[in-house]
Motif scaffolding. Structure first.
Motif, PDB file in Angstrom:
ATOM      1  N   GLY A   9       0.805  -1.217   0.000  1.00 19.96           N
ATOM      2  CA  GLY A   9       0.000   0.000   0.000  1.00 19.96           C
ATOM      3  C   GLY A   9       0.835   1.262   0.000  1.00 19.96           C
ATOM      4  O   GLY A   9       0.501   2.238  -0.673  1.00 19.96           O
ATOM      5  N   SER A  10       1.945   1.269   0.730  1.00 21.55           N
ATOM      6  CA  SER A  10       2.767   2.478   0.787  1.00 21.55           C
ATOM      7  C   SER A  10       3.716   2.597  -0.404  1.00 21.55           C
ATOM      8  O   SER A  10       3.911   3.675  -0.937  1.00 21.55           O
ATOM      9  CB  SER A  10       3.549   2.527   2.094  1.00 21.55           C
ATOM     10  OG  SER A  10       4.473   1.469   2.162  1.00 21.55           O
ATOM     11  N   ARG A  11       4.284   1.500  -0.850  1.00 20.06           N
ATOM     12  CA  ARG A  11       5.273   1.554  -1.924  1.00 20.06           C
ATOM     13  C   ARG A  11       4.637   1.653  -3.309  1.00 20.06           C
ATOM     14  O   ARG A  11       5.181   2.297  -4.194  1.00 20.06           O
ATOM     15  CB  ARG A  11       6.173   0.324  -1.865  1.00 20.06           C
ATOM     16  CG  ARG A  11       7.255   0.361  -2.952  1.00 20.06           C
ATOM     17  CD  ARG A  11       8.250  -0.741  -2.819  1.00 20.06           C
ATOM     18  NE  ARG A  11       8.997  -0.528  -1.581  1.00 20.06           N
ATOM     19  CZ  ARG A  11       9.615  -1.488  -0.924  1.00 20.06           C
ATOM     20  NH1 ARG A  11       9.588  -2.708  -1.352  1.00 20.06           N
ATOM     21  NH2 ARG A  11      10.272  -1.231   0.186  1.00 20.06           N
ATOM     22  N   TYR A  12       3.491   1.024  -3.518  1.00 24.12           N
ATOM     23  CA  TYR A  12       2.903   0.950  -4.857  1.00 24.12           C
ATOM     24  C   TYR A  12       1.538   1.635  -4.927  1.00 24.12           C
ATOM     25  O   TYR A  12       0.679   1.241  -5.701  1.00 24.12           O
ATOM     26  CB  TYR A  12       2.781  -0.517  -5.289  1.00 24.12           C
ATOM     27  CG  TYR A  12       4.121  -1.209  -5.335  1.00 24.12           C
ATOM     28  CD1 TYR A  12       5.001  -0.979  -6.378  1.00 24.12           C
ATOM     29  CD2 TYR A  12       4.514  -2.066  -4.309  1.00 24.12           C
ATOM     30  CE1 TYR A  12       6.235  -1.601  -6.409  1.00 24.12           C
ATOM     31  CE2 TYR A  12       5.752  -2.691  -4.335  1.00 24.12           C
ATOM     32  CZ  TYR A  12       6.605  -2.459  -5.398  1.00 24.12           C
ATOM     33  OH  TYR A  12       7.829  -3.072  -5.426  1.00 24.12           O
ATOM     34  N   ALA A  13       1.358   2.685  -4.160  1.00 24.25           N
ATOM     35  CA  ALA A  13       0.074   3.381  -4.110  1.00 24.25           C
ATOM     36  C   ALA A  13      -0.341   3.927  -5.477  1.00 24.25           C
ATOM     37  O   ALA A  13      -1.528   4.079  -5.749  1.00 24.25           O
ATOM     38  CB  ALA A  13       0.124   4.504  -3.087  1.00 24.25           C
ATOM     39  N   GLY A  14       0.601   4.204  -6.366  1.00 22.59           N
ATOM     40  CA  GLY A  14       0.281   4.746  -7.689  1.00 22.59           C
ATOM     41  C   GLY A  14      -0.206   3.715  -8.690  1.00 22.59           C
ATOM     42  O   GLY A  14      -0.666   4.064  -9.772  1.00 22.59           O
ATOM     43  N   CYS A  15      -0.131   2.441  -8.354  1.00 22.36           N
ATOM     44  CA  CYS A  15      -0.585   1.382  -9.250  1.00 22.36           C
ATOM     45  C   CYS A  15      -2.091   1.225  -9.132  1.00 22.36           C
ATOM     46  O   CYS A  15      -2.696   1.621  -8.162  1.00 22.36           O
ATOM     47  CB  CYS A  15       0.078   0.048  -8.888  1.00 22.36           C
ATOM     48  SG  CYS A  15       1.844   0.048  -9.119  1.00 22.36           S
TER      49      CYS A  15
END
Length: 117
Positions: A9-15
């Motif tokens: 959720g924090s690292r790939y929020a833009g996906c």
């Protein structure tokens, strides 16, 4: 890599939601073709970067796979998507490995037409 719900959720929020769900359920010892296809479709990769760095990048994408069969499988899956099904994009989903003739390997260094990644 930590693929817990919090880390994803924090690292790939833009996906997109499909990519996030796929990451959370990933089996790290297997090729996750669904995830790769989702990342290569649309503007997902552009949304992961920002600013001038994204605009300055060449429009090609190189995906490293463990073998020729995996490369072929991914190529076939990409051809099934709306984005890569038709020409000219279809012709620019190209394999690259040592078993290909030299002329086929050289094709990956050519510039794709406008609007094709």
């Amino acid at each position: 890599e930590d693929l817990s719900a919090m880390a994803v959720g924090s690292r790939y929020a833009g996906c997109g939601p499909l990519a996030m769900a796929t990451l959370r359920g990933i089996e790290q010892d297997a090729v996750n073709y669904d995830l790769i296809v989702e990342l290569l479709r649309g503007d997902t990769l552009s949304r992961l970067g920002s600013g001038e760095a994204v605009r300055a990048r060449p429009n090609g994408i190189l995906v490293f796979m463990s073998g020729a069969k995996e490369i072929e499988t991914l190529q076939e899956l990409l051809w099934q998507t709306d984005e890569f099904r038709a020409e000219p994009a279809r012709s620019w989903v190209m394999p690259l490995h040592g078993g290909l003739p030299t002329d086929d390997q050289k094709k990956v260094f050519k510039q794709a037409p406008a609007g094709v990644r």
